[in-house]
Design a protein around this motif. Structure first.
Motif, PDB file in Angstrom:
ATOM      1  N   PRO A 101     -18.280  -1.853  -8.582  1.00 32.47           N
ATOM      2  CA  PRO A 101     -17.000  -1.875  -7.889  1.00 32.47           C
ATOM      3  C   PRO A 101     -17.159  -1.609  -6.392  1.00 32.47           C
ATOM      4  N   THR A 102     -16.383  -2.304  -5.585  1.00 31.65           N
ATOM      5  CA  THR A 102     -16.393  -2.076  -4.140  1.00 31.65           C
ATOM      6  C   THR A 102     -15.095  -1.416  -3.702  1.00 31.65           C
ATOM      7  N   THR A 103     -14.262  -1.058  -4.662  1.00 30.24           N
ATOM      8  CA  THR A 103     -12.990  -0.431  -4.356  1.00 30.24           C
ATOM      9  C   THR A 103     -12.985   1.021  -4.798  1.00 30.24           C
ATOM     10  N   GLY A 104     -12.052   1.745  -4.239  1.00 34.58           N
ATOM     11  CA  GLY A 104     -11.802   3.121  -4.631  1.00 34.58           C
ATOM     12  C   GLY A 104     -10.303   3.306  -4.766  1.00 34.58           C
ATOM     13  N   ARG A 105      -9.895   4.531  -5.021  1.00 33.04           N
ATOM     14  CA  ARG A 105      -8.473   4.810  -5.220  1.00 33.04           C
ATOM     15  C   ARG A 105      -8.026   5.913  -4.265  1.00 33.04           C
ATOM     16  N   VAL A 106      -6.779   5.819  -3.874  1.00 29.17           N
ATOM     17  CA  VAL A 106      -6.137   6.894  -3.120  1.00 29.17           C
ATOM     18  C   VAL A 106      -4.987   7.382  -3.982  1.00 29.17           C
ATOM     19  N   SER A 157     -10.218  -1.037  -0.708  1.00 30.53           N
ATOM     20  CA  SER A 157     -11.651  -1.181  -0.456  1.00 30.53           C
ATOM     21  C   SER A 157     -12.176   0.125   0.123  1.00 30.53           C
ATOM     22  N   ALA A 158     -13.447   0.385  -0.085  1.00 33.59           N
ATOM     23  CA  ALA A 158     -14.053   1.586   0.481  1.00 33.59           C
ATOM     24  C   ALA A 158     -13.878   1.559   1.994  1.00 33.59           C
ATOM     25  N   GLY A 159     -13.602   2.725   2.584  1.00 29.64           N
ATOM     26  CA  GLY A 159     -13.415   2.816   4.032  1.00 29.64           C
ATOM     27  C   GLY A 159     -12.524   3.988   4.385  1.00 29.64           C
ATOM     28  N   SER A 160     -12.133   4.047   5.645  1.00 35.94           N
ATOM     29  CA  SER A 160     -11.258   5.122   6.135  1.00 35.94           C
ATOM     30  C   SER A 160      -9.851   4.583   6.327  1.00 35.94           C
ATOM     31  N   TYR A 161      -8.876   5.382   5.934  1.00 30.35           N
ATOM     32  CA  TYR A 161      -7.477   4.961   5.984  1.00 30.35           C
ATOM     33  C   TYR A 161      -6.599   6.107   6.472  1.00 30.35           C
ATOM     34  N   VAL A 162      -5.395   5.738   6.897  1.00 32.85           N
ATOM     35  CA  VAL A 162      -4.358   6.709   7.205  1.00 32.85           C
ATOM     36  C   VAL A 162      -3.260   6.521   6.172  1.00 32.85           C
ATOM     37  N   ALA A 173     -15.584   3.378  -6.183  1.00 36.22           N
ATOM     38  CA  ALA A 173     -15.540   3.939  -7.537  1.00 36.22           C
ATOM     39  C   ALA A 173     -15.178   5.419  -7.556  1.00 36.22           C
ATOM     40  N   ARG A 174     -14.498   5.906  -6.517  1.00 29.94           N
ATOM     41  CA  ARG A 174     -14.076   7.305  -6.458  1.00 29.94           C
ATOM     42  C   ARG A 174     -12.586   7.375  -6.126  1.00 29.94           C
ATOM     43  N   THR A 175     -11.994   8.536  -6.411  1.00 27.53           N
ATOM     44  CA  THR A 175     -10.592   8.770  -6.081  1.00 27.53           C
ATOM     45  C   THR A 175     -10.508   9.787  -4.949  1.00 27.53           C
ATOM     46  N   SER A 176      -9.870   9.384  -3.857  1.00 30.41           N
ATOM     47  CA  SER A 176      -9.591  10.299  -2.750  1.00 30.41           C
ATOM     48  C   SER A 176      -8.150  10.757  -2.891  1.00 30.41           C
ATOM     49  N   ARG A 177      -7.866  11.955  -2.411  1.00 27.60           N
ATOM     50  CA  ARG A 177      -6.523  12.504  -2.576  1.00 27.60           C
ATOM     51  C   ARG A 177      -5.890  12.835  -1.224  1.00 27.60           C
ATOM     52  N   ALA A 178      -4.593  12.632  -1.164  1.00 28.25           N
ATOM     53  CA  ALA A 178      -3.785  13.050  -0.020  1.00 28.25           C
ATOM     54  C   ALA A 178      -2.606  13.834  -0.591  1.00 28.25           C
ATOM     55  N   GLU A 233       3.693  11.226  -7.553  1.00 32.28           N
ATOM     56  CA  GLU A 233       2.419  10.567  -7.273  1.00 32.28           C
ATOM     57  C   GLU A 233       2.587   9.084  -6.942  1.00 32.28           C
ATOM     58  N   ALA A 234       1.659   8.610  -6.124  1.00 34.08           N
ATOM     59  CA  ALA A 234       1.535   7.182  -5.835  1.00 34.08           C
ATOM     60  C   ALA A 234       0.041   6.875  -5.825  1.00 34.08           C
ATOM     61  N   LEU A 235      -0.359   5.801  -6.503  1.00 30.13           N
ATOM     62  CA  LEU A 235      -1.777   5.445  -6.610  1.00 30.13           C
ATOM     63  C   LEU A 235      -1.999   4.093  -5.953  1.00 30.13           C
ATOM     64  N   PHE A 236      -3.007   4.029  -5.092  1.00 35.69           N
ATOM     65  CA  PHE A 236      -3.365   2.804  -4.397  1.00 35.69           C
ATOM     66  C   PHE A 236      -4.818   2.461  -4.689  1.00 35.69           C
ATOM     67  N   ILE A 237      -5.104   1.179  -4.861  1.00 35.78           N
ATOM     68  CA  ILE A 237      -6.468   0.676  -5.006  1.00 35.78           C
ATOM     69  C   ILE A 237      -6.823  -0.014  -3.694  1.00 35.78           C
TER      70      ILE A 237
END
Length: 124
Positions: A32-37, A76-81, A106-111, A70-74
């Motif tokens: 996978p090249t995507t992750g989750r927020v 691409s790997a990278g930095s986001y605001v 392939a990881r989940t980042s949290r805000a 909660e809100a879940l977004f898929i």
């Protein structure tokens, strides 16, 4: 070619294929090249805040928090605001609040955000 030579070559070929498969784990083009927020918004740090609009700035991704806040977004790997709209704070509420997140594949980042409804001044 004798049967013994054939077996030796076949065995070495099988070992080489297994070794290449093991070495390529995590670098496979199918990896996978995507992750989750995962965004969580609380109300006064006590309960979920449903219905808060969240967006990933610079993308077309936007949604409201669910009944669990909660809100879940898929992505691409990278930095986001990550931007949360209309959250209360000390004094007047904020039109939006931003938080930076780094997303790995392939990881989940949290805000995490807090909607402080008791912080808003009574004159509003």
């Amino acid at each position: 070619m004798s049967l013994q030579v054939f077996r030796t070559v076949a065995c070495k070929l099988a070992i080489a294929c297994c070794a290449l498969t093991i070495l390529s784990c995590g670098r496979s083009p199918l990896a996978p090249t995507t992750g989750r927020v995962l965004v969580y918004v609380s109300e006064n740090n006590t309960r979920p805040a449903p219905g808060k609009t969240i967006e990933i700035v610079g993308t077309s991704l936007r949604q409201d928090t669910d009944e669990n806040g909660e809100a879940l977004f898929i992505v691409s790997a990278g930095s986001y605001v990550v931007r949360a709209y209309e959250l209360g704070g000390p004094g007047p509420g904020f039109p939006f609040v931003d938080q930076s997140v780094k997303v790995e594949r392939a990881r989940t980042s949290r805000a995490v955000f807090n909607d402080c409804t008791i912080c808003v001044s009574p004159s509003e």
